[in-house]
Design a protein around this motif. Structure first.
Motif, mmCIF file in Angstrom:
data_model
loop_
_atom_site.group_PDB
_atom_site.id
_atom_site.type_symbol
_atom_site.label_atom_id
_atom_site.label_comp_id
_atom_site.label_asym_id
_atom_site.label_seq_id
_atom_site.Cartn_x
_atom_site.Cartn_y
_atom_site.Cartn_z
ATOM 1 N N UNK A 1 43.229 74.542 62.816
ATOM 2 C CA UNK A 1 44.307 73.592 62.930
ATOM 3 C C UNK A 1 44.457 72.865 61.600
ATOM 4 N N UNK A 2 45.688 72.750 61.154
ATOM 5 C CA UNK A 2 45.984 72.008 59.939
ATOM 6 C C UNK A 2 47.087 71.004 60.254
ATOM 7 N N UNK A 3 46.854 69.758 59.882
ATOM 8 C CA UNK A 3 47.843 68.706 60.102
ATOM 9 C C UNK A 3 48.283 68.169 58.754
ATOM 10 N N UNK A 4 49.582 68.039 58.578
ATOM 11 C CA UNK A 4 50.122 67.448 57.363
ATOM 12 C C UNK A 4 51.054 66.313 57.751
ATOM 13 N N UNK A 5 51.182 65.371 56.840
ATOM 14 C CA UNK A 5 52.069 64.236 57.054
ATOM 15 C C UNK A 5 52.655 63.832 55.713
ATOM 16 N N UNK A 6 53.915 63.476 55.735
ATOM 17 C CA UNK A 6 54.600 63.012 54.529
ATOM 18 C C UNK A 6 55.679 62.027 54.957
ATOM 19 N N UNK A 7 56.094 61.200 54.014
ATOM 20 C CA UNK A 7 57.165 60.244 54.303
ATOM 21 C C UNK A 7 58.164 60.278 53.155
ATOM 22 N N UNK A 8 59.444 60.245 53.500
ATOM 23 C CA UNK A 8 60.511 60.262 52.507
ATOM 24 C C UNK A 8 61.623 59.345 53.008
ATOM 25 N N UNK A 9 61.953 58.339 52.217
ATOM 26 C CA UNK A 9 63.008 57.383 52.584
ATOM 27 C C UNK A 9 62.801 56.792 53.976
ATOM 28 N N UNK A 10 61.545 56.496 54.322
ATOM 29 C CA UNK A 10 61.253 55.848 55.592
ATOM 30 C C UNK A 10 61.131 56.774 56.779
ATOM 31 N N UNK A 11 61.359 58.071 56.580
ATOM 32 C CA UNK A 11 61.223 59.035 57.675
ATOM 33 C C UNK A 11 59.954 59.854 57.460
ATOM 34 N N UNK A 12 59.038 59.730 58.418
ATOM 35 C CA UNK A 12 57.782 60.477 58.348
ATOM 36 C C UNK A 12 57.957 61.825 59.037
ATOM 37 N N UNK A 13 57.286 62.828 58.501
ATOM 38 C CA UNK A 13 57.251 64.141 59.118
ATOM 39 C C UNK A 13 55.800 64.506 59.374
ATOM 40 N N UNK A 14 55.454 64.720 60.628
ATOM 41 C CA UNK A 14 54.123 65.141 61.027
ATOM 42 C C UNK A 14 54.205 66.591 61.462
ATOM 43 N N UNK A 15 53.305 67.423 60.949
ATOM 44 C CA UNK A 15 53.310 68.842 61.265
ATOM 45 C C UNK A 15 51.910 69.288 61.634
ATOM 46 N N UNK A 16 51.799 70.085 62.673
ATOM 47 C CA UNK A 16 50.528 70.716 63.017
ATOM 48 C C UNK A 16 50.754 72.227 63.007
ATOM 49 N N UNK A 17 49.810 72.929 62.385
ATOM 50 C CA UNK A 17 49.879 74.382 62.327
ATOM 51 C C UNK A 17 48.571 74.963 62.860
ATOM 52 N N UNK A 18 48.702 75.926 63.739
ATOM 53 C CA UNK A 18 47.555 76.670 64.227
ATOM 54 C C UNK A 18 47.778 78.136 63.856
ATOM 55 N N UNK A 19 46.888 78.986 64.261
ATOM 56 C CA UNK A 19 47.017 80.407 63.937
ATOM 57 C C UNK A 19 48.310 80.979 64.501
ATOM 58 N N UNK A 20 48.702 80.544 65.685
ATOM 59 C CA UNK A 20 49.851 81.168 66.338
ATOM 60 C C UNK A 20 51.058 80.256 66.545
ATOM 61 N N UNK A 21 50.981 79.001 66.111
ATOM 62 C CA UNK A 21 52.061 78.079 66.441
ATOM 63 C C UNK A 21 52.154 76.961 65.407
#
Length: 87
Positions: A1-21
């Motif tokens: 499992x890999x989780x990434x997070x970033x913010x741009x102009x006040x909008x955060x993007x959270x992403x989780x990636x697994x082997x299949x999804x």
């Protein structure tokens, strides 16, 4: 499992990636999201945080909720998300 997070102009993007999804949640008006996540990490018995989003502590981590969906963030990945939001 890999989780990434970033913010741009006040909008955060959270992403989780697994082997299949992968899944993604965008959080509007998220300027305080990193602080909110870190607060719940240091005090997991604190009350839920309600802003333009909601962060709810759970036994396994936190649930970040918006009007378009929710994102489950395990305790062990919270600082990864906090660091990504502050980068």
């Amino acid at each position: 499992m890999q989780i990434t997070a970033a913010i741009d102009d006040g909008t955060a993007t959270l992403t989780v990636m697994t082997v299949s999804n992968s899944s993604l949640l965008q959080v509007n008006d998220a300027e305080h999201l990193a602080d909110d996540l870190e607060q719940l990490l240091t005090d997991p018995d604190a009350d839920a945080i309600d802003r333009h989003y909601r962060v709810v502590p759970r036994d396994f981590g936190v649930s970040v909720q918006t009007n378009t969906g929710r994102f489950m963030l395990p305790w062990r990945h919270i600082m990864t998300a906090v660091n990504g939001l502050r980068a």
